[in-house]
Write a protein that holds these residues in place. Structure first.
Motif, short mmCIF file in Angstrom:
data_model
loop_
_atom_site.label_atom_id
_atom_site.label_comp_id
_atom_site.label_asym_id
_atom_site.label_seq_id
_atom_site.Cartn_x
_atom_site.Cartn_y
_atom_site.Cartn_z
N CYS A 180 16.36 15.90 43.94
CA CYS A 180 17.47 16.59 43.06
C CYS A 180 16.94 17.94 42.87
O CYS A 180 15.98 18.35 42.11
CB CYS A 180 17.86 15.79 42.05
SG CYS A 180 19.00 16.60 40.83
N SER A 216 23.44 17.48 38.91
CA SER A 216 22.55 16.59 38.65
C SER A 216 21.89 15.40 39.54
O SER A 216 21.34 14.52 38.76
CB SER A 216 22.33 16.36 37.05
OG SER A 216 23.40 15.46 36.67
N ALA A 217 22.23 15.34 40.66
CA ALA A 217 21.73 14.20 41.48
C ALA A 217 21.32 14.99 42.90
O ALA A 217 21.81 15.91 43.30
CB ALA A 217 22.70 13.26 41.45
N LEU A 218 20.91 14.18 43.56
CA LEU A 218 20.42 14.65 45.18
C LEU A 218 21.75 14.88 45.74
O LEU A 218 22.52 13.88 45.95
CB LEU A 218 19.45 13.38 45.86
CG LEU A 218 19.04 13.62 47.26
CD1 LEU A 218 18.25 14.94 47.25
CD2 LEU A 218 18.81 12.48 47.61
N GLN A 220 24.35 16.42 45.28
CA GLN A 220 25.78 16.44 44.59
C GLN A 220 25.95 17.72 43.73
O GLN A 220 25.26 18.44 43.24
CB GLN A 220 25.41 15.11 43.16
CG GLN A 220 26.66 15.10 42.50
CD GLN A 220 26.57 14.21 41.27
OE1 GLN A 220 25.82 14.68 40.33
NE2 GLN A 220 27.10 13.01 41.42
N LYS A 260 28.99 5.56 43.16
CA LYS A 260 27.54 5.09 42.73
C LYS A 260 26.90 5.09 44.30
O LYS A 260 26.54 3.76 44.61
CB LYS A 260 27.09 3.97 42.05
CG LYS A 260 25.76 3.99 41.39
CD LYS A 260 25.47 4.92 40.30
CE LYS A 260 24.19 4.69 39.52
NZ LYS A 260 23.90 5.80 38.51
N ASP A 264 19.60 4.78 42.37
CA ASP A 264 18.66 5.49 41.50
C ASP A 264 18.98 7.08 41.07
O ASP A 264 18.27 7.87 40.55
CB ASP A 264 17.17 5.63 42.09
CG ASP A 264 17.19 6.35 43.55
OD1 ASP A 264 18.43 6.50 43.96
OD2 ASP A 264 16.31 6.55 44.09
N GLN A 265 20.19 7.31 41.46
CA GLN A 265 20.81 8.64 41.05
C GLN A 265 22.25 8.62 40.22
O GLN A 265 22.76 7.66 40.08
CB GLN A 265 21.21 9.48 42.45
CG GLN A 265 20.02 9.79 43.28
CD GLN A 265 19.23 10.83 42.93
OE1 GLN A 265 19.70 11.88 42.21
NE2 GLN A 265 17.89 10.69 43.10
N ASP A 331 23.08 6.53 33.49
CA ASP A 331 22.83 8.28 33.78
C ASP A 331 23.52 9.10 33.04
O ASP A 331 24.08 9.96 33.74
CB ASP A 331 22.53 8.51 35.23
CG ASP A 331 21.26 7.67 35.89
OD1 ASP A 331 20.02 8.04 35.26
OD2 ASP A 331 21.38 6.95 36.68
#
Length: 461
Positions: A180, A216-218, A220, A260, A264-265, A331
């Motif tokens: 990320c 704040s995610a890969l 995203q 989702k 894990d993100q 998260d």
């Protein structure tokens, strides 16, 4: 009871098409999952029919194209009777990149028969449900301004590999995000051709884009809208999600609003900011703040109304099993109907703001939620709290805990008289039946996440 959308006059239809310079018309309507359904028709046929006809089966399809026995017969006609798609000419616009074609948002009307009797097809329309709520605010002497924040993933996947990964900016690009890069301007710049085209198309459809960033995610990203009135904003989100996916496909990757995709993100939300104004502006117009800049009692009552029915509303805000992965693996996605100032872990957040821009941010809806149903529920429950002077609840009490699964949320929706009245019996019963069918279908697979979620939701949620 709000009447179905009235068909425009022949003169108005001819004038609108002449102004648009269009030979072909795309009639678009939202199903319960906010997938755009409809037809392209010749302008002459559009004028002659004051819209077009569409089989009622559209409103009974699951996201996996299933046709449930609990729907067809008990709730919708087995014969797939046609309904009339009535255009709202205020939404008519040139379709970006299609010189001879315009697009218009429509609502269904016409009598439908099922085992329990008959009803007008407008009762199935999420957009009509939102119009009813807006009419309630008009009767109460108020108007709402709303603004969404839409998160999305840009992804790649191949037929050979079932998993997902960050999108390549172009099919042969040498760069790819591996971890990320939150708020990275460099990574954002790699996707400038995509966002430039998407923004241009949004301008053509008057979608009020105000900015975007890496989230704040890969892989995203987030797109923000300027505030506007609720119906036009819901229309804008309905159109935006489709545009984002269509433009991404032309650039060689996927735009994904599923809640989702990566366990894990962080998940995908669509957060709605809501403020209220008095329609009579001779005095202080801002409902949520006093002239001195303090939170008003009305603001707290609005939040109290949201809290009271939050468990049931989660069926609308989180409409798939995957949606609850976002809640359980939070998260920063709220797991309680909490409220307060500024913290992003709250369900109903009051952002730092002046008196004239005091607002509530509903952080519960996922990117997979229908925007019309989301706004209808948010505004209706808030108004209910206002009229009943409902005080908000504080803390992390068990009474504020949100459902942890789709069946729990559907059970809460079944018990909610407030949301049943909001949706109306036809839409309420249909939504419950479709979601229970989708849950049962998913549960019957050996690997629900791989065989159902990632197969059906990545491109359609």
């Amino acid at each position: 009871m709000l009447l179905p959308l009235a068909p425009p006059s022949r003169q108005d239809l001819i004038h609108a098409l002449a102004h648009a310079g269009s030979t072909w018309v795309e009639c678009a309507t939202s199903d319960l999952g906010s997938v755009a359904r409809g037809k392209q028709v010749h302008a002459d046929d559009f004028v002659s029919a004051a819209g077009c006809r569409l089989p009622s089966v559209v409103w009974g399809l699951t996201v996996s194209a299933g046709e449930s026995a609990e729907v067809f017969g008990p709730l919708l006609p087995k014969t797939y009777d046609d309904v009339h798609l009535v255009p709202d000419l205020t939404t008519l616009a040139k379709r970006p990149g299609r010189a001879q074609e315009c697009t218009v948002i429509c609502e269904p009307t016409g009598r439908l028969r099922h085992a329990g009797g008959e009803f007008d097809a407008s009762a199935l329309s999420p957009r009509a449900a939102l119009r009813r709520v807006i009419a309630g605010y008009e009767r109460a002497g108020m108007a709402a301004l709303v603004a969404p924040e839409l998160e999305l993933f840009l992804l790649s996947r191949s037929a050979q590999a079932p998993g997902l990964e960050a999108a390549l900016p172009s099919p042969h690009a040498p760069v790819q995000e591996r971890a990320c890069e939150a708020y990275s301007l460099e990574r954002l710049s790699h996707f400038e051709p995509y966002f430039d085209e998407l923004r241009t198309q949004c301008q053509a459809l008057e979608i009020p884009w105000s900015g975007h960033a890496h989230e704040s995610a890969l892989s995203q990203f987030e797109v923000n809208f300027h505030p506007g009135e609720p119906l036009s904003q819901a229309d804008a989100v309905f159109r935006f999600k489709r545009l984002a996916r269509e433009v991404a496909a032309r650039h060689g990757f996927l735009a994904c609003f599923a809640a989702k995709p990566f366990l894990d993100q962080p998940g995908v939300g669509t957060h709605w900011h809501v403020s209220l104004q008095r329609r009579d502006r001779r005095g202080w117009p801002h409902v949520f703040a006093t002239p001195e800049g303090e939170d008003s009692a009305a603001l707290l009552h609005f939040i109290g109304g949201l809290q009271c029915e939050a468990a049931a509303a989660m069926a609308l805000f989180a409409p798939y099993d995957m949606s609850f992965d976002r809640i359980r693996l939070s998260d920063a996605s709220p797991s309680h109907a909490s409220w307060g100032h500024d913290a992003r872990s709250l369900a109903f957040r009051i952002p730092a703001s002046g008196a004239s821009s005091r607002r509530v941010e509903n952080r519960l809806p996922g990117g997979d939620a229908n925007p019309y149903l989301t706004l209808a529920a948010t505004l209706s429950l808030g108004l209910r709290g206002l009229t009943q002077a409902q005080p908000p609840q504080s803390g992390a009490a068990e009474s504020l805990a949100l459902p942890r699964s789709l069946p729990e949320a559907l059970d809460a929706l079944t018990r909610s008289q407030a949301l049943r009245e909001l949706l109306g019996d036809p839409l309420w019963a249909l939504f419950l039946a479709l979601k229970r069918h989708e849950h049962a279908e998913r549960s019957a697979t050996a690997n629900p996440r791989q065989e159902w979620d990632l197969r059906h939701l990545i491109e359609l949620a």
